[in-house]
Motif scaffolding. Structure first.
Motif, PDB file in Angstrom:
ATOM      1  N   LEU A  10       0.825  -1.210   0.000  1.00  0.00           N
ATOM      2  CA  LEU A  10       0.000   0.000   0.000  1.00  0.00           C
ATOM      3  C   LEU A  10       0.859   1.260   0.000  1.00  0.00           C
ATOM      4  O   LEU A  10       0.534   2.240  -0.685  1.00  0.00           O
ATOM      5  CB  LEU A  10      -0.943  -0.008   1.202  1.00  0.00           C
ATOM      6  N   VAL A  11       1.965   1.247   0.732  1.00  0.00           N
ATOM      7  CA  VAL A  11       2.880   2.397   0.735  1.00  0.00           C
ATOM      8  C   VAL A  11       3.511   2.565  -0.640  1.00  0.00           C
ATOM      9  O   VAL A  11       3.571   3.672  -1.174  1.00  0.00           O
ATOM     10  CB  VAL A  11       3.959   2.226   1.825  1.00  0.00           C
ATOM     11  N   ALA A  12       3.973   1.448  -1.228  1.00  0.00           N
ATOM     12  CA  ALA A  12       4.638   1.516  -2.535  1.00  0.00           C
ATOM     13  C   ALA A  12       3.707   2.026  -3.623  1.00  0.00           C
ATOM     14  O   ALA A  12       4.142   2.709  -4.558  1.00  0.00           O
ATOM     15  CB  ALA A  12       5.188   0.143  -2.916  1.00  0.00           C
ATOM     16  N   GLY A  14       0.689   3.815  -2.883  1.00  0.00           N
ATOM     17  CA  GLY A  14       0.013   5.032  -2.456  1.00  0.00           C
ATOM     18  C   GLY A  14       0.858   6.288  -2.486  1.00  0.00           C
ATOM     19  O   GLY A  14       0.365   7.358  -2.854  1.00  0.00           O
ATOM     20  N   VAL A  15       2.127   6.193  -2.117  1.00  0.00           N
ATOM     21  CA  VAL A  15       2.964   7.396  -2.059  1.00  0.00           C
ATOM     22  C   VAL A  15       3.160   8.023  -3.438  1.00  0.00           C
ATOM     23  O   VAL A  15       2.932   9.224  -3.599  1.00  0.00           O
ATOM     24  CB  VAL A  15       4.307   7.095  -1.349  1.00  0.00           C
ATOM     25  N   PRO A  16       3.567   7.263  -4.465  1.00  0.00           N
ATOM     26  CA  PRO A  16       3.684   7.900  -5.792  1.00  0.00           C
ATOM     27  C   PRO A  16       2.347   8.416  -6.330  1.00  0.00           C
ATOM     28  O   PRO A  16       2.296   9.477  -6.956  1.00  0.00           O
ATOM     29  CB  PRO A  16       4.239   6.782  -6.683  1.00  0.00           C
ATOM     30  N   ALA A  17       1.256   7.680  -6.067  1.00  0.00           N
ATOM     31  CA  ALA A  17      -0.054   8.132  -6.541  1.00  0.00           C
ATOM     32  C   ALA A  17      -0.472   9.421  -5.836  1.00  0.00           C
ATOM     33  O   ALA A  17      -1.020  10.327  -6.461  1.00  0.00           O
ATOM     34  CB  ALA A  17      -1.086   7.034  -6.315  1.00  0.00           C
ATOM     35  N   TRP A  33       5.842   3.640  -9.646  1.00  0.00           N
ATOM     36  CA  TRP A  33       5.411   2.481  -8.861  1.00  0.00           C
ATOM     37  C   TRP A  33       6.482   1.402  -8.832  1.00  0.00           C
ATOM     38  O   TRP A  33       6.735   0.804  -7.793  1.00  0.00           O
ATOM     39  CB  TRP A  33       4.116   1.914  -9.425  1.00  0.00           C
ATOM     40  N   ILE A  34       7.096   1.145  -9.977  1.00  0.00           N
ATOM     41  CA  ILE A  34       8.137   0.109 -10.038  1.00  0.00           C
ATOM     42  C   ILE A  34       9.326   0.489  -9.168  1.00  0.00           C
ATOM     43  O   ILE A  34       9.817  -0.320  -8.373  1.00  0.00           O
ATOM     44  CB  ILE A  34       8.567  -0.148 -11.501  1.00  0.00           C
ATOM     45  N   LEU A  35       9.783   1.727  -9.297  1.00  0.00           N
ATOM     46  CA  LEU A  35      10.925   2.167  -8.496  1.00  0.00           C
ATOM     47  C   LEU A  35      10.561   2.226  -7.015  1.00  0.00           C
ATOM     48  O   LEU A  35      11.365   1.853  -6.157  1.00  0.00           O
ATOM     49  CB  LEU A  35      11.427   3.519  -8.987  1.00  0.00           C
ATOM     50  N   ALA A  36       9.357   2.665  -6.684  1.00  0.00           N
ATOM     51  CA  ALA A  36       8.928   2.720  -5.287  1.00  0.00           C
ATOM     52  C   ALA A  36       8.843   1.328  -4.683  1.00  0.00           C
ATOM     53  O   ALA A  36       9.217   1.122  -3.526  1.00  0.00           O
ATOM     54  CB  ALA A  36       7.585   3.437  -5.163  1.00  0.00           C
TER      55      ALA A  36
END
Length: 85
Positions: A10-12, A14-17, A33-36
């Protein structure tokens, strides 16, 4: 999926979004998303190896994951070509 991975996923995601919604960046959300996701996995491993207990929920290193995801989204934003007016 192990329960500790759910907040990390969810963090990976949610943060970029959230960064895109708030700032309009990164435009390449898929790359963010991939990098996160990779950054969150590395932050989780680093937290486990160092024994960090700051911002831990169960077995998930949430504080380190959130910082790593934000830095990854910022890196994608900076790496994107600038739009010319």
């Amino acid at each position: 999926m192990p329960p500790a991975l759910i907040p990390l996923v969810l963090v990976a995601l949610g943060v970029p979004a959230a960064m895109r919604a708030a700032l309009g960046r990164p435009r390449s959300l898929r790359a963010a998303w991939i990098l996160a996701t990779a950054a969150v996995a590395l932050a989780q491993a680093a937290g486990e190896m160092t024994g960090s207990r700051l911002g831990v929920l169960g077995d998930a290193q949430l504080l380190l994951a959130a910082v790593a995801a934000a830095l990854a989204a910022l890196a994608v934003s900076l790496a994107e070509p600038q739009r010319r007016s």
